[in-house]
Structures are given as C-alpha cells and as structure tokens.
Motif scaffolding. Structure first.
Motif, PDB file in Angstrom:
ATOM      1  N   ILE A 278       0.868  -1.173   0.000  1.00 57.14           N
ATOM      2  CA  ILE A 278       0.000   0.000   0.000  1.00 57.14           C
ATOM      3  C   ILE A 278       0.909   1.229   0.000  1.00 57.14           C
ATOM      4  CG2 ILE A 278      -1.771   1.261   1.270  1.00 57.14           C
ATOM      5  CD1 ILE A 278      -3.095  -1.350   1.156  1.00 57.14           C
ATOM      6  N   ILE A 279       0.810   1.991  -1.048  1.00 60.23           N
ATOM      7  CA  ILE A 279       1.689   3.153  -1.205  1.00 60.23           C
ATOM      8  C   ILE A 279       1.057   4.413  -0.607  1.00 60.23           C
ATOM      9  CG2 ILE A 279       2.793   4.654  -2.916  1.00 60.23           C
ATOM     10  CD1 ILE A 279       2.943   2.112  -4.708  1.00 60.23           C
ATOM     11  N   GLU A 280      -0.247   4.547  -0.777  1.00 61.54           N
ATOM     12  CA  GLU A 280      -0.921   5.767  -0.320  1.00 61.54           C
ATOM     13  C   GLU A 280      -1.651   5.506   0.999  1.00 61.54           C
ATOM     14  OE1 GLU A 280      -3.130   7.920  -3.254  1.00 61.54           O
ATOM     15  OE2 GLU A 280      -1.830   7.172  -4.853  1.00 61.54           O
ATOM     16  N   TYR A 281      -1.140   6.153   2.043  1.00 64.57           N
ATOM     17  CA  TYR A 281      -1.738   6.066   3.372  1.00 64.57           C
ATOM     18  C   TYR A 281      -1.326   7.308   4.147  1.00 64.57           C
ATOM     19  CZ  TYR A 281       2.971   4.606   4.636  1.00 64.57           C
ATOM     20  OH  TYR A 281       4.339   4.560   4.808  1.00 64.57           O
ATOM     21  N   THR A 282      -2.042   7.564   5.228  1.00 62.19           N
ATOM     22  CA  THR A 282      -1.724   8.703   6.094  1.00 62.19           C
ATOM     23  C   THR A 282      -1.643   8.204   7.530  1.00 62.19           C
ATOM     24  OG1 THR A 282      -2.943  10.190   4.625  1.00 62.19           O
ATOM     25  CG2 THR A 282      -2.456  11.001   6.844  1.00 62.19           C
ATOM     26  N   ILE A 283      -0.535   8.475   8.200  1.00 62.51           N
ATOM     27  CA  ILE A 283      -0.403   8.141   9.613  1.00 62.51           C
ATOM     28  C   ILE A 283      -1.053   9.274  10.407  1.00 62.51           C
ATOM     29  CG2 ILE A 283       1.186   7.748  11.533  1.00 62.51           C
ATOM     30  CD1 ILE A 283       3.183   6.645   9.433  1.00 62.51           C
ATOM     31  N   ILE A 284      -2.065   8.930  11.186  1.00 61.32           N
ATOM     32  CA  ILE A 284      -2.823   9.896  11.961  1.00 61.32           C
ATOM     33  C   ILE A 284      -2.236  10.052  13.365  1.00 61.32           C
ATOM     34  CG2 ILE A 284      -5.113  10.437  12.920  1.00 61.32           C
ATOM     35  CD1 ILE A 284      -4.862  10.508   9.819  1.00 61.32           C
ATOM     36  N   GLU A 285      -1.794   8.938  13.956  1.00 62.55           N
ATOM     37  CA  GLU A 285      -1.274   8.969  15.325  1.00 62.55           C
ATOM     38  C   GLU A 285      -0.219   7.887  15.489  1.00 62.55           C
ATOM     39  OE1 GLU A 285      -2.895   8.755  19.938  1.00 62.55           O
ATOM     40  OE2 GLU A 285      -4.201   8.087  18.328  1.00 62.55           O
ATOM     41  N   ILE A 286       0.784   8.179  16.292  1.00 61.88           N
ATOM     42  CA  ILE A 286       1.812   7.207  16.667  1.00 61.88           C
ATOM     43  C   ILE A 286       1.812   7.116  18.186  1.00 61.88           C
ATOM     44  CG2 ILE A 286       4.267   6.647  16.686  1.00 61.88           C
ATOM     45  CD1 ILE A 286       4.500   8.405  14.126  1.00 61.88           C
ATOM     46  N   GLU A 287       1.586   5.921  18.725  1.00 65.76           N
ATOM     47  CA  GLU A 287       1.634   5.688  20.165  1.00 65.76           C
ATOM     48  C   GLU A 287       2.888   4.877  20.464  1.00 65.76           C
ATOM     49  OE1 GLU A 287      -2.217   4.467  22.128  1.00 65.76           O
ATOM     50  OE2 GLU A 287      -2.657   4.094  20.005  1.00 65.76           O
ATOM     51  N   ASP A 288       3.731   5.392  21.333  1.00 69.87           N
ATOM     52  CA  ASP A 288       4.884   4.627  21.778  1.00 69.87           C
ATOM     53  C   ASP A 288       4.514   3.840  23.020  1.00 69.87           C
ATOM     54  OD1 ASP A 288       6.633   5.511  19.781  1.00 69.87           O
ATOM     55  OD2 ASP A 288       7.008   7.381  20.875  1.00 69.87           O
ATOM     56  N   ASP A 289       4.981   2.589  23.079  1.00 69.92           N
ATOM     57  CA  ASP A 289       4.726   1.687  24.212  1.00 69.92           C
ATOM     58  C   ASP A 289       3.248   1.639  24.586  1.00 69.92           C
ATOM     59  OD1 ASP A 289       5.332  -0.168  26.184  1.00 69.92           O
ATOM     60  OD2 ASP A 289       5.727   1.381  27.678  1.00 69.92           O
ATOM     61  N   PRO A 290       2.377   1.288  23.637  1.00 68.70           N
ATOM     62  CA  PRO A 290       0.933   1.279  23.928  1.00 68.70           C
ATOM     63  C   PRO A 290       0.520   0.190  24.908  1.00 68.70           C
ATOM     64  CG  PRO A 290       1.341   0.331  21.782  1.00 68.70           C
ATOM     65  CD  PRO A 290       2.659   0.865  22.282  1.00 68.70           C
ATOM     66  N   TRP A 291       1.394  -0.755  25.195  1.00 67.75           N
ATOM     67  CA  TRP A 291       1.024  -1.887  26.063  1.00 67.75           C
ATOM     68  C   TRP A 291       1.468  -1.653  27.514  1.00 67.75           C
ATOM     69  CZ3 TRP A 291      -1.528  -3.096  22.103  1.00 67.75           C
ATOM     70  CH2 TRP A 291      -0.969  -3.086  20.837  1.00 67.75           C
ATOM     71  N   GLY A 292       2.212  -0.562  27.759  1.00 67.66           N
ATOM     72  CA  GLY A 292       2.806  -0.319  29.083  1.00 67.66           C
ATOM     73  C   GLY A 292       1.923   0.314  30.063  1.00 67.66           C
TER      74      GLY A 292
END
Length: 100
Positions: free
Chosen positions: A86-100
């Motif tokens: 998939i070439i066309e996408y937009t990252i809306i949010e990045i969560e670091d360590d979502p399991w912590g």
C-alpha cells in the motif's frame, strides 16, 4: 476514510514515517483494542487508507495462503491483511509503548 490500527517495530516505524509502502501481508485492525492481539510491538499506528482494494478480511486471507485457521482471538472479525504493498496512506497517530 477508513481507519486502521497497526503495531510495528522501531524499524517499521522509521520506514513508514519516511513513506515506505505498507508491506504485503501486514496485519491491520479496524478497532484499537483489536491491535492488542496483533504482535505486541513497541509502536501502534493509527493509519488512514483510502483505497481498500488491496486489503482483505483476515479469514479470506488466511485461507488463501493456506495458514492454520486456529481461532486467532477475540477481535478476529476486525482484522484485515494487506494483499499487496500500500503506497498511499496517512499516519494519523503514533503511540509509543501502547502496552505499558
């Protein structure tokens, strides 16, 4: 616009934030809680993908590649798999360590 959740590694995050395609065979979830049952990697992304023509229902994909069909977990109806990059996408949010 369809929104998906995806767990990724440090290298995967670096690749996706630099614009590399989402690879074929990538697991996605339609709901945030569903991504907890995907491989627990250090980052969870919220991604918008407008063209869903290369995204397949989990069960359809797993049968097409001949993998074990053992019940994967609570959210399997919400899982999707990419069938080609998939070439066309937009990252809306990045969560670091979502399991912590």
């Amino acid at each position: 616009m369809p929104t998906y959740y995806h767990s990724t590694t440090d290298d995967g995050l670096k690749a996706l934030t630099s614009g590399s395609p989402i690879r074929s065979g990538t697991f996605l979830s339609l709901i945030k809680d569903g991504s907890q049952q995907l491989p627990k990697r250090p980052h969870r992304l919220t991604i918008q993908i407008d063209d869903e023509s290369h995204i397949q229902l989990y069960w359809d994909w797993i049968h097409s590649v001949g993998r074990d069909t053992t019940f994967p977990g609570k959210f399997w109806n919400d899982w999707r798999v990419t069938t080609s990059p998939i070439i066309e996408y937009t990252i809306i949010e990045i969560e670091d360590d979502p399991w912590g």
